[in-house]
Scaffold this motif. Structure first.
Motif, short mmCIF file in Angstrom:
data_model
loop_
_atom_site.label_atom_id
_atom_site.label_comp_id
_atom_site.label_asym_id
_atom_site.label_seq_id
_atom_site.Cartn_x
_atom_site.Cartn_y
_atom_site.Cartn_z
N VAL A 1 78.91 122.49 -3.51
CA VAL A 1 79.60 121.45 -4.26
C VAL A 1 80.57 120.79 -3.29
CG1 VAL A 1 81.18 120.94 -6.16
CG2 VAL A 1 79.43 122.71 -6.43
N PRO A 2 80.34 119.53 -2.92
CA PRO A 2 81.20 118.87 -1.94
C PRO A 2 82.66 118.88 -2.36
CG PRO A 2 79.23 117.56 -2.37
CD PRO A 2 79.25 118.66 -3.39
N GLU A 3 83.53 119.03 -1.37
CA GLU A 3 84.97 119.04 -1.65
C GLU A 3 85.40 117.75 -2.32
OE1 GLU A 3 89.17 119.79 0.79
OE2 GLU A 3 87.23 119.82 1.84
N GLY A 4 86.23 117.86 -3.33
CA GLY A 4 86.71 116.69 -4.05
C GLY A 4 85.82 116.27 -5.20
N SER A 5 84.71 116.98 -5.41
CA SER A 5 83.80 116.63 -6.50
C SER A 5 84.43 116.96 -7.84
CB SER A 5 82.48 117.39 -6.36
OG SER A 5 81.83 117.07 -5.16
#
Length: 331
Positions: free
Chosen positions: A201-205
């Protein structure tokens, strides 16, 4: 994720530094404090300096109060007075050494120790003080004794922690002896062969993205039926990372993770869990019970270190006594 679980297990195994001190005192007091009050009347006595330890006075009242505590803890009347004087001399030296090293005990530590002793006896601190008073012992006498023990424990840690060594041969010999005493019984643990599968899960998602990845992980888990085929399939998915194979023992895991791995059949994935990197699952590629002396070894090493610490403590105290000026003005 695996590291965090292991660290959590280690933290749970840690027992506060006061445990041995307060447990010993509590066990000695627990049965004694329920005895009926002493019937002998209090006798007024003049207070004078009985012993000088490097110009630090110990009064006859101090010795009498400590004697009463020792009798409550099981010492005979004939032993209590001489033991009380020896203890107070040792504690005067221990306190002086602690001051020299800049070591002190906080009020919170003392309160915690007394609270633990009281609670183990089923009492509040106030009730403990009343029970001791009925037996001719002031709560302050117990507090002073506990304070000296905590101080000396910290002195020994500061002085010898880096130098205490446990010889490998001594550990092996102790393990052999323990196995013999237990009739040759073996300790077993489960060895897991694992592959960590991370749906990134990409950071900031946002929450929607994480929830979508969780649904994808759950769907993939339902199709995963063997490590041989499943790991290869996972590598073909976008945004999925498969970690290298690792082996872990159940004794090194948190109880929660160990239970989850026990319940997951070989060749299947554990339920998805959120992690800082995304949604994580473990592929259980193999599990087997193996002989392990890891727990027994940790116990033996701790016992040997404690024994070595006790020997160093006694030698340290002998040196302090040898260099001290101890006078009895009334002798």
């Amino acid at each position: 994720m695996m590291g965090a679980a292991t660290n959590g297990q280690a933290c749970r195994r840690g027992s506060g530094k006061l445990r041995a001190i307060v447990l010993g005192s509590a066990l000695l007091l627990a049965s004694a404090i329920t005895l009926p009050p002493l019937t002998s009347p209090a006798v007024a006595q003049s207070v004078y300096t009985a012993v000088l330890v490097n110009d630090v006075p110990i009064s006859n009242y101090d010795i009498s109060a400590r004697s009463a505590l020792l009798r409550l803890q099981g010492a005979s009347s004939s032993q209590a007075a001489s033991r009380a004087e020896d203890e107070l001399i040792d504690e005067a030296l221990q306190r002086a050494e602690a001051r020299r090293l800049g070591i002190s005990v906080t009020q919170a530590e003392l309160d915690q120790a007394l609270q633990t002793i009281a609670s183990r006896s089923g009492l509040s601190v106030s009730q403990l003080g009343q029970a001791l008073g009925q037996r001719g012992v002031d709560l302050a006498t117990l507090r002073d004794s506990i304070e000296a023990q905590i101080l000396w424990d910290q002195v020994i840690r500061a002085r010898f922690q880096a130098t205490v060594r446990v010889d490998e041969q001594d550990v092996l010999a102790a393990l052999d002896s323990r196995s013999s005493d237990e009739g040759g019984s073996e300790l077993t643990t489960t060895e897991y062969t694992l592959r960590e599968v991370v749906f990134i899960v990409p950071e900031g998602s946002g929450a929607n993205t994480r929830e979508q990845r969780r649904r994808e992980a759950t769907a993939f888990r339902s199709r995963f039926e063997s490590c041989a085929a499943g790991i290869s399939a996972a590598r073909q998915l976008n945004g999925v990372v498969v970690q290298a194979e690792s082996r872990r023992f159940s004794s090194d895991l948190s109880p929660e993770l160990d239970e989850m791995l026990q319940e997951t059949p070989v060749g299947r994935l554990t339920p998805p869990e959120d992690d800082t990197e995304g949604v994580v699952m473990f592929a259980v590629c193999n599990k087997r019970d193996v002989r392990s002396d890891a727990e027994a070894r940790r116990d033996v090493e701790s016992e040997l270190r404690n024994e070595e610490g006790r020997l160093l403590s006694r030698g340290y105290l002998r040196d302090l006594r040898a260099s001290a000026t101890i006078l009895r003005p009334n002798n």
